[in-house]
Design an enzyme around this catalytic site. Structure first.
Site, mmCIF file in Angstrom:
data_model
loop_
_atom_site.group_PDB
_atom_site.id
_atom_site.type_symbol
_atom_site.label_atom_id
_atom_site.label_comp_id
_atom_site.label_asym_id
_atom_site.label_seq_id
_atom_site.Cartn_x
_atom_site.Cartn_y
_atom_site.Cartn_z
ATOM 1 N N ASP A 181 2.048 10.075 -0.336
ATOM 2 C CA ASP A 181 2.109 9.015 0.665
ATOM 3 C C ASP A 181 1.776 9.675 1.988
ATOM 4 O O ASP A 181 2.296 10.742 2.326
ATOM 5 C CB ASP A 181 3.476 8.337 0.730
ATOM 6 C CG ASP A 181 3.357 6.983 1.428
ATOM 7 O OD1 ASP A 181 2.575 6.146 0.978
ATOM 8 O OD2 ASP A 181 4.027 6.780 2.459
ATOM 9 N N LYS A 238 -12.217 20.136 5.423
ATOM 10 C CA LYS A 238 -11.118 19.161 5.548
ATOM 11 C C LYS A 238 -10.008 19.515 4.563
ATOM 12 O O LYS A 238 -8.830 19.533 4.928
ATOM 13 C CB LYS A 238 -11.603 17.725 5.304
ATOM 14 C CG LYS A 238 -10.421 16.756 5.344
ATOM 15 C CD LYS A 238 -10.704 15.311 5.070
ATOM 16 C CE LYS A 238 -9.385 14.532 5.037
ATOM 17 N NZ LYS A 238 -9.523 13.115 4.699
ATOM 18 N N SER A 270 -2.369 6.998 -7.535
ATOM 19 C CA SER A 270 -3.095 6.472 -6.378
ATOM 20 C C SER A 270 -4.284 5.649 -6.836
ATOM 21 O O SER A 270 -4.886 5.932 -7.870
ATOM 22 C CB SER A 270 -3.586 7.625 -5.497
ATOM 23 O OG SER A 270 -4.345 7.122 -4.412
HETATM 24 P P1 ITT Z 1 -2.318 4.744 -2.697
HETATM 25 O O1 ITT Z 1 -0.972 4.227 -2.280
HETATM 26 O O2 ITT Z 1 -2.898 4.016 -3.881
HETATM 27 O O3 ITT Z 1 -2.352 6.250 -2.858
HETATM 28 P P2 ITT Z 1 -3.121 3.973 -0.021
HETATM 29 O O4 ITT Z 1 -4.404 4.045 0.735
HETATM 30 O O5 ITT Z 1 -2.383 2.655 -0.025
HETATM 31 O O6 ITT Z 1 -3.384 4.464 -1.519
HETATM 32 P P3 ITT Z 1 -0.963 5.198 1.464
HETATM 33 O O7 ITT Z 1 -0.021 4.076 1.264
HETATM 34 O O8 ITT Z 1 -0.445 6.610 1.340
HETATM 35 O O9 ITT Z 1 -2.190 5.119 0.451
HETATM 36 O O10 ITT Z 1 -1.667 5.014 2.887
HETATM 37 C C1 ITT Z 1 -2.399 6.054 3.389
HETATM 38 C C2 ITT Z 1 -3.285 5.538 4.502
HETATM 39 O O11 ITT Z 1 -3.227 6.481 5.573
HETATM 40 C C3 ITT Z 1 -4.721 5.497 4.029
HETATM 41 O O12 ITT Z 1 -5.079 4.237 3.511
HETATM 42 C C4 ITT Z 1 -5.467 5.846 5.303
HETATM 43 O O13 ITT Z 1 -5.618 4.703 6.104
HETATM 44 C C5 ITT Z 1 -4.504 6.802 6.003
HETATM 45 N N1 ITT Z 1 -4.812 8.197 5.623
HETATM 46 C C6 ITT Z 1 -4.081 9.006 4.795
HETATM 47 N N2 ITT Z 1 -4.682 10.192 4.630
HETATM 48 C C7 ITT Z 1 -5.811 10.135 5.353
HETATM 49 C C8 ITT Z 1 -6.869 11.040 5.567
HETATM 50 O O14 ITT Z 1 -6.924 12.220 4.984
HETATM 51 N N3 ITT Z 1 -7.861 10.658 6.377
HETATM 52 C C9 ITT Z 1 -7.862 9.447 6.963
HETATM 53 N N4 ITT Z 1 -6.919 8.525 6.799
HETATM 54 C C10 ITT Z 1 -5.886 8.853 6.000
#
Ligand code: ITT
Length: 204
Positions: free
Chosen positions: A75, A181, A13
């Site tokens: 993800d 959290k 990540s």
């Molecule tokens: P990586 O792929 O590098 O891990 P990313 O931010 O692109 O980072 P994702 O594709 O899994 O990751 O997208 C997850 C999105 O969902 C993240 O950017 C947030 O907008 C949202 N999200 C996930 N978990 C969250 C949380 O605990 N609190 C708030 N938003 C969250």
């Protein structure tokens, strides 16, 4: 203490909010967590899966093949009932590729404008994959249910936390302290299952 091969795990990540949470979740365990920031030349990962699990598996596999190490990938995203499950797997790029958290939140609140309180249900979802260098893997899932607020509130966490209300606390996730959290969140729950598996020696 000498570094050993086995206690290094790579978290596939770049998201600093996720990395911070995973480091806290691993606290007390004999694990040295690296992330993609330690591998600036890692191949880009195209998240073209149809589910959180498919994308997590792809991130974990690509980075394990690149690093030769055990890898954890997450993800995750937000599913809003009124929006038919959007933004879902597109949560990070809801307002466009490279969108900031603020831009994604603004788009979400615009889409939800005028939607009454009883139709603002949503859930954070997380798929977590631990992938070993020998190609075997384990997958874990977690979910947190809540509702979308009318306006952002709170400064902790990341992503959509300022607009996601947890009914049991009557607060947004961004108003809840990080330890809480991590105990109640989608990622925290998926991670608790992974940790159990690690502690039982079944996983690495
Ligand atoms: P990586 O792929 O590098 O891990 P990313 O931010 O692109 O980072 P994702 O594709 O899994 O990751 O997208 C997850 C999105 O969902 C993240 O950017 C947030 O907008 C949202 N999200 C996930 N978990 C969250 C949380 O605990 N609190 C708030 N938003 C969250």
């Amino acid at each position: 203490m000498a570094e050993t091969w086995n206690n290094k795990i790579v978290f596939a990540s770049e998201n600093r909010g996720k990395i911070r949470e995973l480091k806290a979740l691993l606290g007390g365990m004999d694990v040295d967590l690296l992330s993609l920031h330690d591998y600036p030349d890692a191949p880009p990962i195209v998240e073209d899966g149809h589910t959180f699990f498919e994308n997590a598996l792809k991130k974990a596999r690509v980075i394990s093949e690149y690093t030769g190490r055990t890898v954890i990938a997450d993800d995750s995203g937000l599913e809003v009932d009124h929006l038919g499950g959007a933004p879902g797997i597109r949560s990070a790029r809801y307002a466009g590729v490279g969108a900031t958290d603020e831009e994604n939140i603004r788009k979400l609140l615009t889409e939800m404008k005028g939607v009454p309180g009883n139709q603002r249900e949503a859930a954070f979802k997380c798929a977590l994959v631990l992938y070993r260098a020998d190609g075997t893997f384990e997958a874990f899932e977690g979910e947190l249910k809540g509702t979308i607020s009318l306006e952002p509130s709170g400064s902790q966490g990341f992503g959509y936390d300022p607009v996601f209300i947890v009914p049991e606390y009557d607060m947004t996730v961004a108003e809840i302290d990080p330890e809480t959290k991590n105990r109640i969140s989608h990622r925290g729950k998926a991670f608790a299952k992974l940790k159990e598996s690690l502690l039982e020696g079944r996983t690495i």
